[in-house]
Motif scaffolding. Sequence first.
Motif, PDB file in Angstrom:
ATOM      1  N   ASN A  74      65.865  26.433  83.631  1.00  0.00           N
ATOM      2  CA  ASN A  74      66.658  25.591  84.284  1.00  0.00           C
ATOM      3  C   ASN A  74      68.014  26.016  84.022  1.00  0.00           C
ATOM      4  OD1 ASN A  74      68.369  23.678  85.526  1.00  0.00           O
ATOM      5  ND2 ASN A  74      66.866  21.965  85.173  1.00  0.00           N
ATOM      6  N   THR A  75      68.652  26.535  84.880  1.00  0.00           N
ATOM      7  CA  THR A  75      70.240  27.514  84.744  1.00  0.00           C
ATOM      8  C   THR A  75      71.442  26.380  84.643  1.00  0.00           C
ATOM      9  OG1 THR A  75      70.264  27.926  86.894  1.00  0.00           O
ATOM     10  CG2 THR A  75      69.490  29.563  85.478  1.00  0.00           C
ATOM     11  N   ASN A  76      70.708  25.135  84.751  1.00  0.00           N
ATOM     12  CA  ASN A  76      71.730  24.150  84.294  1.00  0.00           C
ATOM     13  C   ASN A  76      72.012  23.899  82.618  1.00  0.00           C
ATOM     14  OD1 ASN A  76      72.508  23.205  86.887  1.00  0.00           O
ATOM     15  ND2 ASN A  76      70.976  21.960  87.072  1.00  0.00           N
ATOM     16  N   SER A  77      71.087  24.587  82.049  1.00  0.00           N
ATOM     17  CA  SER A  77      71.003  24.398  80.475  1.00  0.00           C
ATOM     18  C   SER A  77      72.324  25.269  79.873  1.00  0.00           C
ATOM     19  CB  SER A  77      69.667  24.756  79.949  1.00  0.00           C
ATOM     20  OG  SER A  77      68.569  24.095  80.629  1.00  0.00           O
ATOM     21  N   ALA A  78      72.964  24.656  78.871  1.00  0.00           N
ATOM     22  CA  ALA A  78      73.960  25.382  78.442  1.00  0.00           C
ATOM     23  C   ALA A  78      73.738  26.912  77.965  1.00  0.00           C
ATOM     24  CB  ALA A  78      74.643  24.704  77.569  1.00  0.00           C
ATOM     25  N   ILE A  79      72.378  27.001  77.444  1.00  0.00           N
ATOM     26  CA  ILE A  79      72.180  28.549  76.759  1.00  0.00           C
ATOM     27  C   ILE A  79      72.043  29.615  78.030  1.00  0.00           C
ATOM     28  CG2 ILE A  79      70.971  27.938  74.884  1.00  0.00           C
ATOM     29  CD1 ILE A  79      68.456  28.082  76.403  1.00  0.00           C
ATOM     30  N   ILE A  80      71.690  29.002  79.251  1.00  0.00           N
ATOM     31  CA  ILE A  80      71.863  29.847  80.334  1.00  0.00           C
ATOM     32  C   ILE A  80      72.445  29.646  81.799  1.00  0.00           C
ATOM     33  CG2 ILE A  80      69.579  31.426  79.732  1.00  0.00           C
ATOM     34  CD1 ILE A  80      67.896  29.280  81.730  1.00  0.00           C
ATOM     35  N   LYS A  81      73.546  28.760  81.424  1.00  0.00           N
ATOM     36  CA  LYS A  81      74.412  28.121  82.363  1.00  0.00           C
ATOM     37  C   LYS A  81      74.797  29.259  83.489  1.00  0.00           C
ATOM     38  CE  LYS A  81      76.639  24.552  83.621  1.00  0.00           C
ATOM     39  NZ  LYS A  81      76.169  23.105  83.910  1.00  0.00           N
ATOM     40  N   ASN A  82      74.252  28.782  84.759  1.00  0.00           N
ATOM     41  CA  ASN A  82      74.782  29.553  85.813  1.00  0.00           C
ATOM     42  C   ASN A  82      74.150  30.940  85.947  1.00  0.00           C
ATOM     43  OD1 ASN A  82      76.081  27.209  87.033  1.00  0.00           O
ATOM     44  ND2 ASN A  82      77.784  27.759  85.951  1.00  0.00           N
TER      45      ASN A  82
ATOM     46  N   PHE B  49      67.196  23.051  66.675  1.00  0.00           N
ATOM     47  CA  PHE B  49      68.197  22.015  66.274  1.00  0.00           C
ATOM     48  C   PHE B  49      68.887  22.260  65.222  1.00  0.00           C
ATOM     49  CE2 PHE B  49      68.809  18.119  63.667  1.00  0.00           C
ATOM     50  CZ  PHE B  49      69.247  17.166  64.698  1.00  0.00           C
ATOM     51  N   THR B  50      68.526  23.653  64.457  1.00  0.00           N
ATOM     52  CA  THR B  50      69.332  23.856  63.333  1.00  0.00           C
ATOM     53  C   THR B  50      70.607  24.599  63.686  1.00  0.00           C
ATOM     54  OG1 THR B  50      68.034  25.752  62.915  1.00  0.00           O
ATOM     55  CG2 THR B  50      67.602  23.908  61.443  1.00  0.00           C
ATOM     56  N   GLY B  51      70.681  24.920  64.916  1.00  0.00           N
ATOM     57  CA  GLY B  51      71.777  25.683  65.526  1.00  0.00           C
ATOM     58  C   GLY B  51      71.400  26.992  66.128  1.00  0.00           C
ATOM     59  N   THR B  52      70.011  27.538  66.357  1.00  0.00           N
ATOM     60  CA  THR B  52      69.725  28.626  66.925  1.00  0.00           C
ATOM     61  C   THR B  52      69.450  28.513  68.255  1.00  0.00           C
ATOM     62  OG1 THR B  52      67.471  28.234  66.332  1.00  0.00           O
ATOM     63  CG2 THR B  52      68.728  29.050  64.521  1.00  0.00           C
ATOM     64  N   SER B  53      69.474  29.801  69.011  1.00  0.00           N
ATOM     65  CA  SER B  53      69.175  29.892  70.388  1.00  0.00           C
ATOM     66  C   SER B  53      68.882  31.097  70.719  1.00  0.00           C
ATOM     67  CB  SER B  53      70.384  29.362  71.262  1.00  0.00           C
ATOM     68  OG  SER B  53      71.599  30.118  70.812  1.00  0.00           O
ATOM     69  N   ILE B  54      68.070  31.341  71.836  1.00  0.00           N
ATOM     70  CA  ILE B  54      67.903  32.719  72.767  1.00  0.00           C
ATOM     71  C   ILE B  54      68.237  32.556  74.005  1.00  0.00           C
ATOM     72  CG2 ILE B  54      66.093  34.225  73.165  1.00  0.00           C
ATOM     73  CD1 ILE B  54      64.546  33.196  70.787  1.00  0.00           C
ATOM     74  N   ALA B  55      69.069  33.441  74.492  1.00  0.00           N
ATOM     75  CA  ALA B  55      69.088  33.640  76.169  1.00  0.00           C
ATOM     76  C   ALA B  55      68.827  34.738  76.752  1.00  0.00           C
ATOM     77  CB  ALA B  55      70.325  33.114  76.105  1.00  0.00           C
TER      78      ALA B  55
ATOM     79  N   ILE C 103      79.760  26.358  72.516  1.00  0.00           N
ATOM     80  CA  ILE C 103      79.938  27.655  72.153  1.00  0.00           C
ATOM     81  C   ILE C 103      78.616  28.521  72.980  1.00  0.00           C
ATOM     82  CG2 ILE C 103      79.225  29.173  70.000  1.00  0.00           C
ATOM     83  CD1 ILE C 103      79.987  26.738  68.317  1.00  0.00           C
ATOM     84  N   ARG C 104      77.500  28.090  73.201  1.00  0.00           N
ATOM     85  CA  ARG C 104      76.491  28.763  73.570  1.00  0.00           C
ATOM     86  C   ARG C 104      76.834  29.141  75.096  1.00  0.00           C
ATOM     87  NH1 ARG C 104      72.151  24.486  71.176  1.00  0.00           N
ATOM     88  NH2 ARG C 104      71.714  25.580  69.377  1.00  0.00           N
ATOM     89  N   GLU C 105      77.516  28.085  75.795  1.00  0.00           N
ATOM     90  CA  GLU C 105      77.787  28.380  77.220  1.00  0.00           C
ATOM     91  C   GLU C 105      78.972  29.507  77.272  1.00  0.00           C
ATOM     92  OE1 GLU C 105      79.365  25.641  80.876  1.00  0.00           O
ATOM     93  OE2 GLU C 105      78.435  24.534  79.224  1.00  0.00           O
TER      94      GLU C 105
END
Length: 416
Positions: free
Chosen positions: A343-351, A362-368, A400-402
Motif C-alpha cells: 500500500n503506497t500510502n505507507s510511509a516506507i513506500i509513500k507515493n 518495531f526496533t526501527g528497521t525497514s525495507i523499501a 525519516i523513512r518517508e
Amino acid sequence: MQKKIIYIILILSLYFNTSVAQNKTKKEILISNINQILENEIEQSNIPSAVILIKQGNKELYKNAFGYAYLNNFENKRLKKPEKTTVNHLYDIASLTKVVGTTTSIMLLADQGLLNINDPVSKYIKAFNTPEKSKITIRHLLTHTSGLMEWFPFYYYSSKRKDTYKIIDKLPLKYEIGSGRHYSDLGFILLGEIIEKVSKLPLDQFMELHIFKPLEMKHTMFNPLNNHSIENITATSHGNPYETRMVTDNTLGMKPDSLNPNQWNGWRKYTLKGEVNDGNAWHANEGVSGHAGLFSTVEDIQKLIDVLKNKGKSKNGQFISEKTLTEFLTQDKFKNGLGWVMNTNSAIIKNGPKGSFGHTGFTGTSIAVIPENNISIILLVNRQNMGLLESKSYYNLNPIREKIFKAVLKYSKSFD
C-alpha cells in the motif's frame, strides 16, 4: 571527412562527459540529502544510530553507518565510551523477520509443492478444524486477514514454542475472517509452526539451510549470542518498558481482560544486546519465531532483496520461481501483498510506483523496494536504545523513512 569524424567524436565525448557529470551531481545530492536527514536525527538525540544501503541494479548507490551501536545504558544515560556503529553490525530486525524469514520460507515450500497458500490452516494444525477457524487459510495468515487478535502476552503462560502454539489454538478470533487487514503477530507465529510441520525441521534450522546458506547470508540468524564468532551487535531496549505498558495500560487496548499483570515478573532488567527485543519471541518462543527474532546486516538483507528484484534469481540460479514471486507481490483488495506491504500510502513506500513493496520492524528497521526503478532501500536503526519518550512510546521513524524514500524516488530514474 576526417575533420567531420573528429568533430562528431568531440561532440559525443562532450555529451557523454556532461551526462556523467550530471548523474554524479545528482548522486552527490542524494547522498548529501540522506546524510543531512540521518545526521540531523542523531545530533538531536532522536536516534542513536543508523545503517543505510541503497542499491540500484547491481550498483550500490550508497552505504554508510552513522552514530553509535550502543549509546545509552540501562539507566538511559550515555556510556563513557559508546560503541561506534559500522555497516557490519547486526541489528535486531524485529518484524522484518516476517518477510526476510517467514514469508520467504512459505514461498520456497509453495514452490516445492509442499503446501498451497490457499490451503486451510486446519490441514496442518488440527486444532483449527473448528466452526470458528476452519475457513482460515495460509493466505489469510500472510495477509493479516485471518481474524486473529493482533497481540497476546504469551510469556505469562508459556516458555516453550510448542506450548505457545497450543495457546493460539485456544484463543478466540477477534475479527471476522477476511473482513479486514488487522496486523497480527499471531498469524506469523502460526506460519512458523506450519513451516516446522511441513519441513519437519525447527524453524531456525529450516531458514538456515534453505535461505541463509544458499544466499550466503552469513550474518543472519536467531539468537546471535549462541554464535561465538559474532561480535558486532547493536543494543536495543532497556528491558521491555513498552511491553510492560502493554499489559498495564488499558488505554492501549492490548491487555487481555482476564490478565493480572502481576502474575508474571520475568521482565529483563538490563539493556538488550543480542537478545531479541520482542518479549514473545524471547520468553515464549525460545528466541525463534515466525514473527520476530532474526538479527541481520544491511548487506545480508540486500542479498535476499536482490533475488526479489531479479525475478527470483540468485547468482546460483532460480531461487524462487517467478510465478510464486508474482503471486506474493501482487496487491490484494486491501492493497498489500502476501507478507509484504504494498500500500503506497505507507510511509516506507509513500507515493511509490505501482509494484513497490516493503516492511518495517518495531526496533526501527525497514525495507523499501521500487521494482520499476530496480532500486531498494534498507535502513536499520536501533531507536529503542534512546529509551521511551515522555509520551511513553518510542520515537516515530516514519517521517525519516518517508523523507529518505522521497529523496531516492526523486533521483533514482536518473541513475544507470
